[in-house]
Each structure stands twice: as structure tokens, then as C-alpha cells.
Motif scaffolding. Structure first.
Motif, PDB file in Angstrom:
ATOM      1  N   LYS A  76       0.807  -1.212   0.000  1.00 52.25           N
ATOM      2  CA  LYS A  76       0.000   0.000   0.000  1.00 52.25           C
ATOM      3  C   LYS A  76       0.843   1.265   0.000  1.00 52.25           C
ATOM      4  O   LYS A  76       0.289   2.367  -0.009  1.00 52.25           O
ATOM      5  N   ASN A  77       2.160   1.113   0.036  1.00 48.88           N
ATOM      6  CA  ASN A  77       3.057   2.261   0.120  1.00 48.88           C
ATOM      7  C   ASN A  77       2.682   3.174   1.285  1.00 48.88           C
ATOM      8  O   ASN A  77       2.669   4.401   1.163  1.00 48.88           O
ATOM      9  N   THR A  78       2.401   2.570   2.414  1.00 45.51           N
ATOM     10  CA  THR A  78       1.965   3.310   3.588  1.00 45.51           C
ATOM     11  C   THR A  78       2.692   2.828   4.830  1.00 45.51           C
ATOM     12  O   THR A  78       2.858   1.618   5.030  1.00 45.51           O
ATOM     13  N   ALA A  79       3.123   3.771   5.650  1.00 47.71           N
ATOM     14  CA  ALA A  79       3.698   3.477   6.947  1.00 47.71           C
ATOM     15  C   ALA A  79       2.759   3.986   8.030  1.00 47.71           C
ATOM     16  O   ALA A  79       1.983   4.924   7.811  1.00 47.71           O
ATOM     17  N   TYR A  80       2.833   3.377   9.209  1.00 49.52           N
ATOM     18  CA  TYR A  80       1.923   3.699  10.295  1.00 49.52           C
ATOM     19  C   TYR A  80       2.697   3.926  11.581  1.00 49.52           C
ATOM     20  O   TYR A  80       3.781   3.383  11.785  1.00 49.52           O
ATOM     21  N   LEU A  81       2.108   4.718  12.443  1.00 56.25           N
ATOM     22  CA  LEU A  81       2.606   4.880  13.799  1.00 56.25           C
ATOM     23  C   LEU A  81       1.430   4.699  14.747  1.00 56.25           C
ATOM     24  O   LEU A  81       0.550   5.565  14.829  1.00 56.25           O
ATOM     25  N   GLN A  82       1.399   3.566  15.426  1.00 54.55           N
ATOM     26  CA  GLN A  82       0.381   3.305  16.429  1.00 54.55           C
ATOM     27  C   GLN A  82       0.847   3.896  17.746  1.00 54.55           C
ATOM     28  O   GLN A  82       1.914   3.538  18.248  1.00 54.55           O
ATOM     29  N   MET A  83       0.054   4.779  18.315  1.00 55.92           N
ATOM     30  CA  MET A  83       0.415   5.485  19.534  1.00 55.92           C
ATOM     31  C   MET A  83      -0.582   5.119  20.626  1.00 55.92           C
ATOM     32  O   MET A  83      -1.773   5.409  20.513  1.00 55.92           O
ATOM     33  N   ASN A  84      -0.088   4.485  21.664  1.00 61.60           N
ATOM     34  CA  ASN A  84      -0.911   4.068  22.787  1.00 61.60           C
ATOM     35  C   ASN A  84      -0.450   4.772  24.057  1.00 61.60           C
ATOM     36  O   ASN A  84       0.660   5.289  24.137  1.00 61.60           O
ATOM     37  N   SER A  85      -1.309   4.754  25.057  1.00 56.90           N
ATOM     38  CA  SER A  85      -0.992   5.358  26.354  1.00 56.90           C
ATOM     39  C   SER A  85      -0.453   6.767  26.195  1.00 56.90           C
ATOM     40  O   SER A  85       0.566   7.143  26.779  1.00 56.90           O
ATOM     41  N   LEU A  86      -1.150   7.560  25.413  1.00 57.01           N
ATOM     42  CA  LEU A  86      -0.680   8.895  25.089  1.00 57.01           C
ATOM     43  C   LEU A  86      -0.653   9.796  26.318  1.00 57.01           C
ATOM     44  O   LEU A  86      -1.512   9.699  27.202  1.00 57.01           O
ATOM     45  N   LYS A  87       0.346  10.657  26.338  1.00 58.31           N
ATOM     46  CA  LYS A  87       0.557  11.600  27.427  1.00 58.31           C
ATOM     47  C   LYS A  87       0.480  13.022  26.899  1.00 58.31           C
ATOM     48  O   LYS A  87       0.718  13.256  25.718  1.00 58.31           O
ATOM     49  N   PRO A  88       0.176  13.994  27.755  1.00 59.84           N
ATOM     50  CA  PRO A  88       0.152  15.385  27.291  1.00 59.84           C
ATOM     51  C   PRO A  88       1.453  15.814  26.624  1.00 59.84           C
ATOM     52  O   PRO A  88       1.415  16.605  25.676  1.00 59.84           O
TER      53      PRO A  88
END
Length: 119
Positions: A76-88
């Protein structure tokens, strides 16, 4: 010309999750390293994570290690960044960038997507 477009940013409460996407056009990710960077007001740009799309090797900044995960779908020519437990303190404009394997600098950059973590 190489083009990168980020998406998926938004407003999320602390502890929440977001998945950012970096869609590439006019080139294949097969031969590139993809990096995610972020820049908050008054702060220098920070490298968040990188992935070599040819072999899948990854790296993470200490500040996000264990919370963020980078991946890619070469078809898909796509990269991802999964972000969990996000902080301010994760609040920033997130940008994706690309460089050819073997090059030092990231020569191609997207325009960024805003991530705001606030209650």
C-alpha cells in the motif's frame, strides 16, 4: 516527485490511542527508511521512530518506547505509527519522512498532522 501525506492526528485524552498514517506516492517504500518525527511549540524536532521498509528493522526514542509501534505495508506504500498510552507531552505536530537506504539525511517530508493530548 516523492510525496508523503500524513493523516490520523486529532484530539485525544491522556491514556488514549491514535494511529497515524503516512501515505507515499510516486515512489515505492521498498528502498526507503521511513521516520516519524514530532515538533512541539518551543521545542526542537524530535525523532520518534524509524523503520527500514526493506527488512522491517525498527527503532524508537526512549520517550515513546513501549507505547508507540511503527509498521508499514509496502503493498500500500503506507507506513503507520500506532500510539498508545498517550501523554500530554506527546502533543506535537507529527511528520513522516523518507530517506533512501544508505543515505544519511531524510530528504522527503510530509507536511505533518497535529496530535493533541489533553483532558
Amino acid at each position: 516527485q516523492v510525496q508523503l501525506v500524513e493523516s490520523g492526528g486529532g484530539l485525544v485524552q491522556p491514556g488514549g490511542s491514535l494511529r497515524l498514517s503516512c501515505a507515499a506516492s510516486r515512489f515505492s517504500l521498498d528502498y526507503y527508511v521511513i521516520g516519524w518525527f514530532r515538533q512541539a511549540p518551543g521545542k526542537e524536532r524530535e525523532g520518534v521512530s524509524c523503520i527500514d521498509t526493506s527488512d522491517g528493522s525498527t527503532s524508537y526514542a526512549d520517550s515513546v518506547k513501549g507505547r508507540f509501534s511503527i509498521s508499514r505495508d509496502n503493498a500500500k506504500n503506507t507506513a503507520y505509527l500506532q500510539m498508545n498510552s498517550l501523554k500530554p507531552e506527546d502533543t506535537a505536530v507529527y511528520l513522516c519522512a523518507a530517506r533512501l537506504v544508505g543515505e544519511i539525511q531524510f530528504n522527503y517530508w510530509g507536511q505533518g498532522t497535529q496530535v493533541t493530548v489533553s483532558s
